[in-house]
Design a protein around this motif. Structure first.
Motif, PDB file in Angstrom:
ATOM      1  N   GLY G  37      11.058   6.372  14.455  1.00  0.00           N
ATOM      2  CA  GLY G  37      11.799   4.786  14.633  1.00  0.00           C
ATOM      3  C   GLY G  37      10.775   3.807  15.493  1.00  0.00           C
ATOM      4  N   LYS G  38      11.460   2.681  15.635  1.00  0.00           N
ATOM      5  CA  LYS G  38      10.784   1.515  16.084  1.00  0.00           C
ATOM      6  C   LYS G  38      11.915   2.130  17.896  1.00  0.00           C
ATOM      7  N   LEU G  39      10.742   2.151  18.449  1.00  0.00           N
ATOM      8  CA  LEU G  39      10.952   1.798  20.232  1.00  0.00           C
ATOM      9  C   LEU G  39      11.494   0.502  20.561  1.00  0.00           C
ATOM     10  N   THR G  40      11.988   0.390  20.905  1.00  0.00           N
ATOM     11  CA  THR G  40      13.660  -0.863  20.548  1.00  0.00           C
ATOM     12  C   THR G  40      13.758  -1.286  22.538  1.00  0.00           C
ATOM     13  N   GLN G  41      14.076   0.246  23.164  1.00  0.00           N
ATOM     14  CA  GLN G  41      14.330  -0.571  24.570  1.00  0.00           C
ATOM     15  C   GLN G  41      14.099   1.001  25.039  1.00  0.00           C
ATOM     16  N   TYR G  42      13.724   1.380  26.465  1.00  0.00           N
ATOM     17  CA  TYR G  42      13.659   2.759  27.338  1.00  0.00           C
ATOM     18  C   TYR G  42      14.451   1.690  28.891  1.00  0.00           C
ATOM     19  N   ASP G  43      13.870   3.239  29.896  1.00  0.00           N
ATOM     20  CA  ASP G  43      14.235   2.902  30.730  1.00  0.00           C
ATOM     21  C   ASP G  43      13.245   3.796  32.057  1.00  0.00           C
ATOM     22  N   ALA G  44      14.191   4.291  33.135  1.00  0.00           N
ATOM     23  CA  ALA G  44      13.427   4.754  34.153  1.00  0.00           C
ATOM     24  C   ALA G  44      13.408   6.407  34.018  1.00  0.00           C
ATOM     25  N   HIS G  45      14.511   6.370  32.987  1.00  0.00           N
ATOM     26  CA  HIS G  45      15.021   8.000  32.776  1.00  0.00           C
ATOM     27  C   HIS G  45      14.453   8.098  31.469  1.00  0.00           C
ATOM     28  N   MET G  46      13.858   7.705  31.681  1.00  0.00           N
ATOM     29  CA  MET G  46      13.371   7.763  29.434  1.00  0.00           C
ATOM     30  C   MET G  46      14.096   8.072  28.886  1.00  0.00           C
ATOM     31  N   ASN G  47      15.212   6.956  28.858  1.00  0.00           N
ATOM     32  CA  ASN G  47      16.309   7.439  28.027  1.00  0.00           C
ATOM     33  C   ASN G  47      15.457   5.904  27.373  1.00  0.00           C
ATOM     34  N   LEU G  48      16.112   6.444  26.234  1.00  0.00           N
ATOM     35  CA  LEU G  48      14.966   5.845  24.428  1.00  0.00           C
ATOM     36  C   LEU G  48      16.041   4.701  23.247  1.00  0.00           C
ATOM     37  N   VAL G  49      15.767   4.246  23.353  1.00  0.00           N
ATOM     38  CA  VAL G  49      16.104   3.494  21.964  1.00  0.00           C
ATOM     39  C   VAL G  49      15.849   3.249  20.763  1.00  0.00           C
ATOM     40  N   LEU G  50      15.741   3.895  19.930  1.00  0.00           N
ATOM     41  CA  LEU G  50      14.918   4.130  18.604  1.00  0.00           C
ATOM     42  C   LEU G  50      15.905   3.381  17.087  1.00  0.00           C
ATOM     43  N   GLU G  51      15.121   2.184  16.458  1.00  0.00           N
ATOM     44  CA  GLU G  51      15.817   1.306  15.503  1.00  0.00           C
ATOM     45  C   GLU G  51      15.619   1.926  14.159  1.00  0.00           C
ATOM     46  N   GLU G  52      16.068   1.294  12.998  1.00  0.00           N
ATOM     47  CA  GLU G  52      15.862   1.628  11.970  1.00  0.00           C
ATOM     48  C   GLU G  52      15.107   3.170  11.975  1.00  0.00           C
ATOM     49  N   VAL G  53      15.964   3.804  12.048  1.00  0.00           N
ATOM     50  CA  VAL G  53      15.252   5.483  12.417  1.00  0.00           C
ATOM     51  C   VAL G  53      15.623   6.743  11.557  1.00  0.00           C
ATOM     52  N   GLU G  54      14.489   7.666  10.770  1.00  0.00           N
ATOM     53  CA  GLU G  54      14.618   8.936  10.476  1.00  0.00           C
ATOM     54  C   GLU G  54      14.098  10.031  11.252  1.00  0.00           C
ATOM     55  N   GLU G  55      15.927  10.775  11.318  1.00  0.00           N
ATOM     56  CA  GLU G  55      15.520  11.974  11.407  1.00  0.00           C
ATOM     57  C   GLU G  55      14.734  13.059  10.869  1.00  0.00           C
ATOM     58  N   LEU G  56      14.038  13.778  11.597  1.00  0.00           N
ATOM     59  CA  LEU G  56      13.293  14.530  10.410  1.00  0.00           C
ATOM     60  C   LEU G  56      13.236  15.659  10.235  1.00  0.00           C
ATOM     61  N   PRO G  57      14.297  15.689   9.729  1.00  0.00           N
ATOM     62  CA  PRO G  57      14.393  18.579   9.785  1.00  0.00           C
ATOM     63  C   PRO G  57      13.171  18.737   9.323  1.00  0.00           C
ATOM     64  N   GLN G  58      13.560  19.556   9.491  1.00  0.00           N
ATOM     65  CA  GLN G  58      12.973  21.205   9.389  1.00  0.00           C
ATOM     66  C   GLN G  58      12.449  21.080   8.151  1.00  0.00           C
ATOM     67  N   GLU G  59      13.642  20.750   7.366  1.00  0.00           N
ATOM     68  CA  GLU G  59      12.977  20.925   5.616  1.00  0.00           C
ATOM     69  C   GLU G  59      14.233  19.845   5.251  1.00  0.00           C
ATOM     70  N   GLY G  60      14.061  19.518   3.881  1.00  0.00           N
ATOM     71  CA  GLY G  60      14.827  19.039   3.446  1.00  0.00           C
ATOM     72  C   GLY G  60      15.050  17.311   3.780  1.00  0.00           C
ATOM     73  N   PRO G  61      15.545  16.378   2.882  1.00  0.00           N
ATOM     74  CA  PRO G  61      15.223  15.019   3.686  1.00  0.00           C
ATOM     75  C   PRO G  61      15.914  15.007   4.772  1.00  0.00           C
ATOM     76  N   ALA G  62      15.571  13.492   4.962  1.00  0.00           N
ATOM     77  CA  ALA G  62      15.637  12.865   6.121  1.00  0.00           C
ATOM     78  C   ALA G  62      16.823  12.042   6.372  1.00  0.00           C
ATOM     79  N   ALA G  63      17.418  12.404   7.518  1.00  0.00           N
ATOM     80  CA  ALA G  63      18.932  11.888   7.683  1.00  0.00           C
ATOM     81  C   ALA G  63      18.240  10.511   8.200  1.00  0.00           C
ATOM     82  N   LYS G  64      18.983   9.167   7.981  1.00  0.00           N
ATOM     83  CA  LYS G  64      18.903   7.217   9.046  1.00  0.00           C
ATOM     84  C   LYS G  64      20.533   7.232   9.514  1.00  0.00           C
TER      85      LYS G  64
END
Lengths: 80, 80, 80, 80, 80, 80, 80
Positions: G37-64
């Motif tokens: 996904g597109k990285l839109t926020q992060y902080d010093a703990h490396m917490n990350l905010v992604l937008e327009e995200v695909e969760e890529l599975p080991q197999e099968g279709p990606a969840a959005k």
């Protein structure tokens, strides 16, 4: 349970390992290994230095080490 | 739920282990082991010293220790 | 989403456990165990003291404890 | 056990790795790997730099590295 | 990529959870559980309070909770 | 072993990664993956940025990445 | 290896995630999941905010997902 003046005499920032210095202890480590040896150094992270060490295996003969430093983060328990 | 003046009387920096000093407790450790013994020392990291200790196995007889120091990071729970 | 003045009223240094004091809660622990009891103490590390506790097993009857201290680092969730 | 003046001479903020500098040590890592090499650097996190390193496999021949930096958090023990 | 004046406008000490307050989110926890509920509190440790919560099982019906506090250390991700 | 004045010249707060800048290194990560690439950034948490990266699989062909940031907490070792 | 004046120009307290803002990245998480996904926020703990995200599975279709916040402690690597 406590009597008299000693206001929280036991709540130190660190339990007292001093009494175990130069005593033969058994250290159980998080990684599953166990070591028997003489405690010769420790610090506030509970990093421990044992000397004249036997690494006690689950089975089979014990491996021997002149000195083992066990990282505090790898210490599960120390028993006497 | 609280009534009257007590402004957050329970929210200490550390829950009170003082009441358990010299009490026989059961400590469940992260590494799966369980110990029953008298709590004789503790500190802010919840490092615990038990004396007159039985290590309670999943099965079979309990191992006995004069003293066991359980690293705070290895403590899961303490029960009475 | 928020309207008006409240400048981040919820972002405390610690979520508020005060409302759960003396409430019967279920604590799920990292080590897989679950406890149901009355929350009587907590601290900033989320160390929890439950009283009148049932330890809820995956199967079989619940074990009972007068008091259980669950280490903050072993807490996964608290539910009501 | 200690006699005389030395007030807690061993309780440093960090156990002394200085004696192991330029000594060939075996480092057991949390990830199960073991390394034998000359300790040439360390720091307060127990990050370690070994040079002329053999990575000791469970079985088969040892892999060789010119230099290995082992993260402190990955160190289980150091033995001599 | 950024244009003009905004000197690192995004690098806060904490990513902004404020926009998610009172929004229904799905929290994936380290212990494998997933919760869907309305985010009503959070803190700097990312401890989260969800209300009107469904615990989404791998299979079978969802368990319901009035309120769940998920420990920050047990949070893997929050999705919308 | 050290000669002359330098009192504990090696015990820095952080071992020196500067020598490895722009050097091709192999990073072993806690999650079992291994990366070979040019080290172009690092910080005090040992967060590492590699460029021109091959992800070395247990078997099969290497995946290629333009840039990989490996979180310090996921670094097990760096070898040359 | 470095030439000229730049005294340790790379050793920041935090590697620079700013260049990756608004860039599509792949995040590998400790819990085994992968997100693109597109990285839109992060902080010093490396917490990350992604937008327009695909969760890529080991197999099968990606969840959005519209948005995913990945906890810093759950980040293994970020690749481009």
């Amino acid at each position: 349970m406590e009597k008299g003046a000693p206001a929280e005499p036991e709540k130190e920032t660190q339990v007292d390992l001093g009494k175990l210095l130069n005593v033969t202890v058994v250290v159980s480590a998080k990684d599953g290994r166990r070591f028997r040896g003489k405690l010769t150094q420790y610090d506030a992270h509970m990093n421990l230095v044992l000397e004249e060490v036997e690494e006690l295996p689950q089975e089979g003969p014990a491996a021997k080490h002149k000195l083992v430093l066990i990282k505090g983060g790898n210490v599960s328990s120390i028993s006497v």
